[in-house]
Design a protein around this motif. Structure first.
Motif, PDB file in Angstrom:
ATOM      1  N   MET A  69       0.855  -1.192   0.000  1.00 59.12           N
ATOM      2  CA  MET A  69       0.000   0.000   0.000  1.00 59.12           C
ATOM      3  C   MET A  69       0.890   1.241   0.000  1.00 59.12           C
ATOM      4  O   MET A  69       1.767   1.376   0.851  1.00 59.12           O
ATOM      5  CB  MET A  69      -0.895  -0.002   1.242  1.00 59.12           C
ATOM      6  N   GLN A  70       0.648   2.117  -0.979  1.00 59.81           N
ATOM      7  CA  GLN A  70       1.385   3.371  -1.069  1.00 59.81           C
ATOM      8  C   GLN A  70       0.503   4.464  -0.472  1.00 59.81           C
ATOM      9  O   GLN A  70      -0.615   4.682  -0.932  1.00 59.81           O
ATOM     10  CB  GLN A  70       1.716   3.701  -2.527  1.00 59.81           C
ATOM     11  N   VAL A  71       1.012   5.112   0.559  1.00 61.07           N
ATOM     12  CA  VAL A  71       0.225   6.086   1.318  1.00 61.07           C
ATOM     13  C   VAL A  71       0.808   7.480   1.139  1.00 61.07           C
ATOM     14  O   VAL A  71       2.014   7.679   1.267  1.00 61.07           O
ATOM     15  CB  VAL A  71       0.209   5.719   2.821  1.00 61.07           C
ATOM     16  N   ARG A  72      -0.094   8.417   0.842  1.00 61.16           N
ATOM     17  CA  ARG A  72       0.267   9.830   0.796  1.00 61.16           C
ATOM     18  C   ARG A  72      -0.593  10.560   1.821  1.00 61.16           C
ATOM     19  O   ARG A  72      -1.761  10.242   1.989  1.00 61.16           O
ATOM     20  CB  ARG A  72       0.045  10.393  -0.602  1.00 61.16           C
ATOM     21  N   THR A  73       0.003  11.555   2.464  1.00 60.98           N
ATOM     22  CA  THR A  73      -0.719  12.308   3.487  1.00 60.98           C
ATOM     23  C   THR A  73      -0.574  13.800   3.236  1.00 60.98           C
ATOM     24  O   THR A  73       0.378  14.233   2.590  1.00 60.98           O
ATOM     25  CB  THR A  73      -0.194  11.960   4.887  1.00 60.98           C
ATOM     26  N   HIS A  74      -1.518  14.565   3.735  1.00 60.15           N
ATOM     27  CA  HIS A  74      -1.426  16.026   3.673  1.00 60.15           C
ATOM     28  C   HIS A  74      -0.749  16.566   4.923  1.00 60.15           C
ATOM     29  O   HIS A  74      -0.381  17.725   4.971  1.00 60.15           O
ATOM     30  CB  HIS A  74      -2.822  16.657   3.560  1.00 60.15           C
ATOM     31  N   LEU A 125      -7.659   0.958   8.604  1.00 66.95           N
ATOM     32  CA  LEU A 125      -6.637   1.999   8.570  1.00 66.95           C
ATOM     33  C   LEU A 125      -7.256   3.382   8.422  1.00 66.95           C
ATOM     34  O   LEU A 125      -6.957   4.288   9.206  1.00 66.95           O
ATOM     35  CB  LEU A 125      -5.647   1.729   7.429  1.00 66.95           C
ATOM     36  N   ILE A 126      -8.138   3.560   7.447  1.00 68.57           N
ATOM     37  CA  ILE A 126      -8.676   4.905   7.212  1.00 68.57           C
ATOM     38  C   ILE A 126      -9.649   5.349   8.304  1.00 68.57           C
ATOM     39  O   ILE A 126      -9.906   6.540   8.449  1.00 68.57           O
ATOM     40  CB  ILE A 126      -9.324   5.036   5.806  1.00 68.57           C
ATOM     41  N   SER A 127     -10.167   4.399   9.086  1.00 64.09           N
ATOM     42  CA  SER A 127     -11.029   4.798  10.200  1.00 64.09           C
ATOM     43  C   SER A 127     -10.215   5.285  11.399  1.00 64.09           C
ATOM     44  O   SER A 127     -10.742   5.964  12.276  1.00 64.09           O
ATOM     45  CB  SER A 127     -11.931   3.636  10.630  1.00 64.09           C
ATOM     46  N   ALA A 132      -4.540  11.132   2.830  1.00 59.03           N
ATOM     47  CA  ALA A 132      -4.889  11.833   1.596  1.00 59.03           C
ATOM     48  C   ALA A 132      -5.144  10.859   0.457  1.00 59.03           C
ATOM     49  O   ALA A 132      -6.097  11.008  -0.298  1.00 59.03           O
ATOM     50  CB  ALA A 132      -3.782  12.814   1.219  1.00 59.03           C
ATOM     51  N   ASP A 133      -4.288   9.834   0.322  1.00 64.25           N
ATOM     52  CA  ASP A 133      -4.425   8.900  -0.794  1.00 64.25           C
ATOM     53  C   ASP A 133      -3.773   7.571  -0.434  1.00 64.25           C
ATOM     54  O   ASP A 133      -2.707   7.537   0.168  1.00 64.25           O
ATOM     55  CB  ASP A 133      -3.751   9.473  -2.042  1.00 64.25           C
ATOM     56  N   VAL A 134      -4.457   6.496  -0.809  1.00 66.31           N
ATOM     57  CA  VAL A 134      -3.911   5.149  -0.658  1.00 66.31           C
ATOM     58  C   VAL A 134      -4.087   4.436  -1.985  1.00 66.31           C
ATOM     59  O   VAL A 134      -5.180   4.415  -2.544  1.00 66.31           O
ATOM     60  CB  VAL A 134      -4.657   4.336   0.436  1.00 66.31           C
ATOM     61  N   SER A 135      -3.001   3.889  -2.503  1.00 65.54           N
ATOM     62  CA  SER A 135      -3.126   3.014  -3.664  1.00 65.54           C
ATOM     63  C   SER A 135      -2.467   1.695  -3.292  1.00 65.54           C
ATOM     64  O   SER A 135      -1.578   1.644  -2.444  1.00 65.54           O
ATOM     65  CB  SER A 135      -2.499   3.640  -4.909  1.00 65.54           C
ATOM     66  N   ALA A 136      -2.931   0.646  -3.924  1.00 64.46           N
ATOM     67  CA  ALA A 136      -2.448  -0.681  -3.551  1.00 64.46           C
ATOM     68  C   ALA A 136      -1.984  -1.447  -4.784  1.00 64.46           C
ATOM     69  O   ALA A 136      -2.549  -1.307  -5.865  1.00 64.46           O
ATOM     70  CB  ALA A 136      -3.547  -1.462  -2.842  1.00 64.46           C
ATOM     71  N   SER A 137      -0.946  -2.243  -4.593  1.00 63.06           N
ATOM     72  CA  SER A 137      -0.464  -3.175  -5.603  1.00 63.06           C
ATOM     73  C   SER A 137      -0.471  -4.554  -4.977  1.00 63.06           C
ATOM     74  O   SER A 137      -0.003  -4.739  -3.843  1.00 63.06           O
ATOM     75  CB  SER A 137       0.957  -2.810  -6.051  1.00 63.06           C
TER      76      SER A 137
END
Length: 151
Positions: A69-74, A125-127, A132-137
């Motif tokens: 999981m690639q996580v980006r945050t503000h 996780l998001i709860s 800002a963004d989560v993408s998964a591979s």
């Protein structure tokens, strides 16, 4: 820390099989059982050996899907970071979390049973922390997966 050739042999042998007897380990590295035990204890006390574990086959226990999981945050403030650390450390399917350089803020490696299991992990996780963004591979084939360090 500096290690001699015997320390390196011990660590390499334990990375291959931490469950072997001290007699076997000592014979492999050229030490008596007691001398080998003292070396292992010294490596543990110095922090070079952090633990001795059994590796469990993920598919055999129903965790056949590995996801990155690639996580980006503000937010990069300390409170958010502590909240993120607490969340990722308490979710059982999350195996590794790395803070990254570049465009990506965090990389998470997780094991789940299937896509529904991934969705459950994602929702957990998001709860717990705003992201800002989560993408998964998803891993299609594991070509090499090792815990042994090249000493």
């Amino acid at each position: 820390m500096t290690f001699d050739a015997i320390d390196i042999k011990i660590m390499n042998a334990l990375q291959r099989d931490a469950g072997q007897s001290l007699e076997t380990l000592g014979a492999d590295v050229g030490l008596s059982r007691n001398a080998c035990w003292r070396r292992v204890k010294s490596l543990e006390e110095s922090g070079a050996i952090t633990s001795r574990v059994a590796l469990v086959d993920a598919k055999a226990v129903g965790l056949g899907l590995m996801v990155f999981m690639q996580v980006r945050t503000h937010s990069h403030d300390p409170d958010w970071q502590m909240q993120f650390k607490r969340a990722t450390c308490t979710i059982p399917g999350i195996l590794s979390v790395y803070r990254m350089t570049g465009d990506l803020d965090y990389l998470i490696r997780a094991r789940v049973p299937d896509m529904d299991g991934y969705d459950t992990l994602y929702q957990q996780l998001i709860s717990q922390v705003p992201i800002a963004d989560v993408s998964a591979s998803f891993v299609m084939e594991e070509i090499k997966d090792s815990t042994a360090l090249p000493l």
